[in-house]
Structures are given as C-alpha cells and as structure tokens.
Design a protein around this motif. Structure first.
Motif, PDB file in Angstrom:
ATOM      1  N   SER A 110       1.110  -1.341   0.251  1.00 35.99           N
ATOM      2  CA  SER A 110       0.318  -0.059  -0.171  1.00 35.99           C
ATOM      3  C   SER A 110       0.642   1.214   0.042  1.00 35.99           C
ATOM      4  O   SER A 110       2.023   1.357  -0.226  1.00 35.99           O
ATOM      5  N   GLY A 111      -0.029   2.868  -0.249  1.00 33.29           N
ATOM      6  CA  GLY A 111       0.695   3.571  -0.209  1.00 33.29           C
ATOM      7  C   GLY A 111       1.545   4.058   1.401  1.00 33.29           C
ATOM      8  O   GLY A 111       2.662   4.751   1.312  1.00 33.29           O
ATOM      9  N   TYR A 112       0.571   3.331   2.120  1.00 35.63           N
ATOM     10  CA  TYR A 112       1.132   4.023   3.866  1.00 35.63           C
ATOM     11  C   TYR A 112       2.107   2.784   3.768  1.00 35.63           C
ATOM     12  O   TYR A 112       3.395   3.175   4.198  1.00 35.63           O
ATOM     13  N   HIS A 136       1.157  13.907   4.492  1.00 39.39           N
ATOM     14  CA  HIS A 136      -0.161  13.098   5.166  1.00 39.39           C
ATOM     15  C   HIS A 136       0.634  12.122   5.744  1.00 39.39           C
ATOM     16  O   HIS A 136       1.756  11.890   6.621  1.00 39.39           O
ATOM     17  N   SER A 138       0.855   8.717   6.736  1.00 39.31           N
ATOM     18  CA  SER A 138       1.979   7.360   6.510  1.00 39.31           C
ATOM     19  C   SER A 138       3.803   8.820   6.745  1.00 39.31           C
ATOM     20  O   SER A 138       4.313   7.443   6.846  1.00 39.31           O
ATOM     21  N   GLU A 185       4.053  15.862  -0.662  1.00 40.15           N
ATOM     22  CA  GLU A 185       3.016  15.404  -2.107  1.00 40.15           C
ATOM     23  C   GLU A 185       3.057  16.236  -3.355  1.00 40.15           C
ATOM     24  O   GLU A 185       2.864  17.560  -2.827  1.00 40.15           O
ATOM     25  N   SER A 189      -3.389  16.105   0.486  1.00 40.28           N
ATOM     26  CA  SER A 189      -4.862  14.702   0.118  1.00 40.28           C
ATOM     27  C   SER A 189      -6.578  16.369   0.950  1.00 40.28           C
ATOM     28  O   SER A 189      -7.099  16.022   0.487  1.00 40.28           O
ATOM     29  N   ASP A 215       5.695  12.200  -2.683  1.00 40.38           N
ATOM     30  CA  ASP A 215       4.195  10.931  -2.855  1.00 40.38           C
ATOM     31  C   ASP A 215       3.188  11.297  -3.714  1.00 40.38           C
ATOM     32  O   ASP A 215       2.234  12.599  -3.837  1.00 40.38           O
ATOM     33  N   ALA A 217       0.425  10.221  -4.461  1.00 37.61           N
ATOM     34  CA  ALA A 217      -0.939   9.277  -4.035  1.00 37.61           C
ATOM     35  C   ALA A 217      -2.044   9.491  -4.612  1.00 37.61           C
ATOM     36  O   ALA A 217      -2.805   8.635  -4.965  1.00 37.61           O
ATOM     37  N   HIS A 218      -2.459  10.840  -5.400  1.00 32.65           N
ATOM     38  CA  HIS A 218      -3.637  11.395  -5.363  1.00 32.65           C
ATOM     39  C   HIS A 218      -3.812  12.379  -6.832  1.00 32.65           C
ATOM     40  O   HIS A 218      -4.445  12.554  -7.711  1.00 32.65           O
ATOM     41  N   ALA A 246       0.370   5.559  -5.075  1.00 30.63           N
ATOM     42  CA  ALA A 246      -0.628   4.404  -4.896  1.00 30.63           C
ATOM     43  C   ALA A 246      -1.233   3.718  -5.148  1.00 30.63           C
ATOM     44  O   ALA A 246      -2.266   4.951  -6.542  1.00 30.63           O
ATOM     45  N   LYS A 249      -6.972   4.649  -5.063  1.00 28.18           N
ATOM     46  CA  LYS A 249      -7.370   6.160  -5.186  1.00 28.18           C
ATOM     47  C   LYS A 249      -7.707   5.840  -6.694  1.00 28.18           C
ATOM     48  O   LYS A 249      -8.673   4.456  -7.562  1.00 28.18           O
TER      49      LYS A 249
HETATM   50  N1  PMP Z   1       0.180   9.073   0.729  1.00 25.92           N
HETATM   51  C1  PMP Z   1      -1.100  10.080   0.834  1.00 25.92           C
HETATM   52  C2  PMP Z   1      -0.484  11.610   0.210  1.00 25.92           C
HETATM   53  C3  PMP Z   1      -2.386   9.453   0.881  1.00 25.92           C
HETATM   54  O1  PMP Z   1      -3.971  10.072   0.748  1.00 25.92           O
HETATM   55  C4  PMP Z   1      -2.309   7.567   1.516  1.00 25.92           C
HETATM   56  C5  PMP Z   1      -4.026   7.652   1.455  1.00 25.92           C
HETATM   57  N2  PMP Z   1      -4.692   8.296   2.002  1.00 25.92           N
HETATM   58  C6  PMP Z   1      -1.576   7.168   1.471  1.00 25.92           C
HETATM   59  C7  PMP Z   1       0.147   8.131   0.869  1.00 25.92           C
HETATM   60  C8  PMP Z   1      -1.809   5.780   1.822  1.00 25.92           C
HETATM   61  O2  PMP Z   1      -2.276   5.001   0.888  1.00 25.92           O
HETATM   62  P1  PMP Z   1      -2.594   3.627   0.771  1.00 25.92           P
HETATM   63  O3  PMP Z   1      -4.146   4.217   1.408  1.00 25.92           O
HETATM   64  O4  PMP Z   1      -2.258   3.231  -0.636  1.00 25.92           O
HETATM   65  O5  PMP Z   1      -1.912   3.205   2.231  1.00 25.92           O
END
Ligand code: PMP
Length: 398
Positions: A110-112, A136, A138, A185, A189, A215, A217-218, A246, A249
């Motif tokens: 996962s991104g986390y 974020h 994470s 980022e 987010s 990051d 992710a979005h 990630a 999304k």
């Molecule tokens: N980075 C950002 C900027 C996020 O918004 C999120 C999830 N909300 C993550 C990482 C985590 O990604 P994942 O949901 O795949 O764990």
C-alpha cells in the motif's frame, strides 16, 4: 477485560464525542457513483478516491475476469516476496512501470507501507528529513520511525518554498549532515493544491546533499499525459529521486510503488521492513492493477475533463466568498468550525450528496471542511447539481 482499564479508554471516547471528533463505521451500499448509508436514501458519492471511475466500471471488471488464468494468478501470495511470494506478475508489472517512468520500480502492499518503510530505511543519524507541514499521516509515521535511528526531522510551512530554501542552505553547510531528504506530496490530500515540482527541482540543483521524495498518491492516473502523475506534467520524472504512489485511488486497486534508481531499489529490498516482513499482495490484485494502469495511460481525454469540472467547482466556491486552495480534483470547502462543517455535510446529504466532513486532527484546528472528491465520470447534470448545492451550503452558513 478489567473494568477499570476499560473505563480509561471509554473516557477517552467520551472526550472525542464531546469534541465532535468521534469516528465510526457506516454500513455502506454501493451502486456505481451512488451510495446509501445505513439503509438510507441514495446519495451521489463525493467522498471516493475513485477519481477516474475505474473501480465502479463493471464492464472493465468483466473484461479483466476474462483475462484471468487462475493457475497463474492466485488469490493469495502466501508469503513475503523474499520468501516464495514473488510471482511473475510482480516482475512483469514492475518492468512495465520501469519502461513508462524510465527508472526502476518497486511495488508495495500500500502507499502507507511505502511511506512508513522507505523513509526509515533511507535515514540514519547523518540524515535530515525536511517535510511540508501538511504531509500525509503515513509520511509522518515514516519520519517518526526514522527519528528512532537518530534522524533529524524538520517541517516547513505548507508550500513555503522560500522557507525550505533557507533550511536547505543551513543543512547543506552542516558538517553533521550528509543527506537531506525533502518530503512532500504533489497533490495534497486535504487542500487539493499542487506543489511546484519544477521549483523543488531547482532547489535540489543548488544543494547536492538533497534527495527529493514526492508522494503522488492523488496524482497517479489523474495528472500527466499518460497519467504518470504531476512529475510527468512538470516534466521532472528524472529529477525526483523517489516518486511514490498508491494504487488505491485513481488506479482502482490496492498497493503502492516507488520509482527510483536501481541501486536504491536493491537497497530497499534489503532494508525496508514492511517489504521484508509482510505478505506480498495477491497476484490477481497485481494483475488487476496492471490491467487498469494499461487503460489509464490512454485516458488523457478523461483527465482533461476531470480537470475542467474540478476548476468549475473551485471557481464556484471562490465566487461564494470562500478561499479555495485547490488546483485538482480534491476541492475543499473550508468552513472552519467543526459543528458548522457537520451541519453543512448534513445539508448536502439532505440534497442527495455525500461528502466527508474533515476535522482536526486530520486537518489543522479551525480548518474543518467538506472535502469534495470529484471524478471524471460525473455527468453534466450531476455537476450542475453539485455546483448549486455547494453555493447553497456556503450561503446558508452563519
Ligand atoms: N499518501 C497519501 C498522500 C494518501 O492520501 C494516502 C491515503 N489516503 C496514502 C499515502 C496511503 O496510501 P494507501 O491508501 O495505499 O495506504
């Protein structure tokens, strides 16, 4: 469990409730863009990260299922990739992403996992992480873990690049520091604003200790000609040392990735604890991610549409008198007060829309907001209705 121990945690829950910060799961029934909550009325979902509508595209699911060869794509990997959990599809997809981005790729659960694992792996007592104040959770957790190895962590005000430049000058000259990681980022987010990645790259060029960690992710699937993210849009893919993303999304799946130098990939495989000590993703999930990604590459028209309708929503908020930092599909209606935000979410719900009321600690104090997540598959009538209800909510606020 012991009553006295339970009472301690029960009191904490009561405090959260009294501050309007209590969270609980709802029972949600999904029908394409619509949801109904706890058996209630049908609501247009403005809280999903399915920005390109791929997760709810049933024809796409059917098409994918026809390609699945069950013997090659099990539903479980049953161990870490370093044991027996490495299936052909992992290498194939990483190779494909490497071709697209032009550098090595490593997949994560996962991104986390990515953020919480890469940052501590890269750092030691001679490293400083300098991160945007609003990164974020994470990344914050990744920094906390890194701090346990003696890594220094510093925050700069959100998007304040002049302040970042001063910090870079300071640590570039610090003999106790060999490496500086700038973590941010690309699309934030909660504010939906976009970092000027070209400006970050210019800063990096003046400071040779700097590694950039961004990051996306979005942004992956949503920005750039082929959907590779803001790094593609700003034409700086080669200059960002760690592009993290990630798949949960716009890519309509689950998982994360980093794009980096092949030596760094090798280093992470050898040092990154969430990669070494966690069961790998199900191979069938990686195949689905690859399938969606291969479609997204060609969806620039939909990306343009999403951009246009997001701009329309942000312009409506500004016209109604609220500042709106968004330059993306995440559009906040920042109302400030917790209760006022909850009331606005209830109004939206009455009008047939579901948007998250986001409150501290997810956002800073006095910055509670409705967070509107838009998607490329919104129809014109739906968009018009959203614009109308958002203006109504802002005007109705005290
Ligand atoms: N980075 C950002 C900027 C996020 O918004 C999120 C999830 N909300 C993550 C990482 C985590 O990604 P994942 O949901 O795949 O764990």
């Amino acid at each position: 469990m012991n009553e006295r121990l339970l009472a301690y945690y029960d009191d904490k829950l009561a405090t959260l409730k009294s501050k309007h910060n209590y969270r609980s799961f709802a029972n949600i029934n999904h029908r394409k863009r619509y949801i109904s909550i706890d058996g209630g009325e049908r609501l247009l979902n403005l809280a999903s990260n399915d920005y390109m509508g791929m997760a709810r595209d049933e024809a796409l699911h059917d098409e994918f299922m026809q390609t699945v060869e069950h013997d090659k794509l099990p539903f479980a990997s049953s161990s870490s990739r370093l044991l027996t959990g490495n299936f052909e599809i992992f290498d194939e997809f990483e190779w494909q992403l490497q071709q697209l981005f032009g550098r090595a790729c490593l997949l994560f659960n996962s991104g986390y996992h990515a953020n919480v694992g890469i940052l501590p792996a890269l750092c030691d007592g001679r490293t400083v992480i300098i991160a945007d104040k609003l990164v974020h959770a994470s990344m914050i957790d990744g920094m906390r873990l890194a701090a346990q190895n003696g890594t220094k962590t510093v925050r700069y005000q959100h998007q304040n690049l002049p302040q970042l430049a001063k910090l870079l000058d300071k640590y570039q000259q610090d003999d106790g520091i060999d490496r500086i990681i700038v973590a941010t980022e690309s699309i934030f987010s909660m504010d939906g604003d976009v970092t000027d990645l070209a400006a970050l790259v210019r800063l990096k060029r003046c400071h040779d200790k700097v590694m950039l960690y961004v990051d996306e992710a979005h942004a992956v699937g949503v920005r750039g000609e082929r959907g590779l993210g803001c790094a593609e849009e700003f034409a700086v893919i080669d200059e960002i040392d760690f592009i993290v993303g990630a798949f949960g999304k716009a890519v309509a799946s689950m998982g994360g990735y980093v794009i980096c130098h092949k030596i760094m990939r090798e280093f992470l495989i050898n040092t990154m604890r969430p990669l070494i000590f966690s069961t790998a993703l199900p191979p069938v999930c990686v195949a689905w991610t690859q399938f969606v990604f291969s479609k997204l590459i060609h969806m620039n028209h939909e990306r343009q549409k999403l951009m246009t309708l997001s701009q329309q929503v942000a312009a409506t908020i500004r016209r109604a008198g609220l500042p709106c930092p968004s330059a993306s599909q995440i559009v906040p209606v920042i109302l400030g007060d917790n209760q006022r935000t909850l009331d606005a979410a209830a109004m939206l719900r009455q009008a047939g829309f579901y948007a998250m009321a986001v409150r501290p600690p997810t956002v800073p104090q006095n910055q509670s907001r409705l967070r509107l997540c838009l998607s490329a598959d919104l129809g014109q009538q739906e968009l018009d209705d959203v614009l109308q209800v958002v203006s109504g909510v802002i005007n109705a606020a005290p």
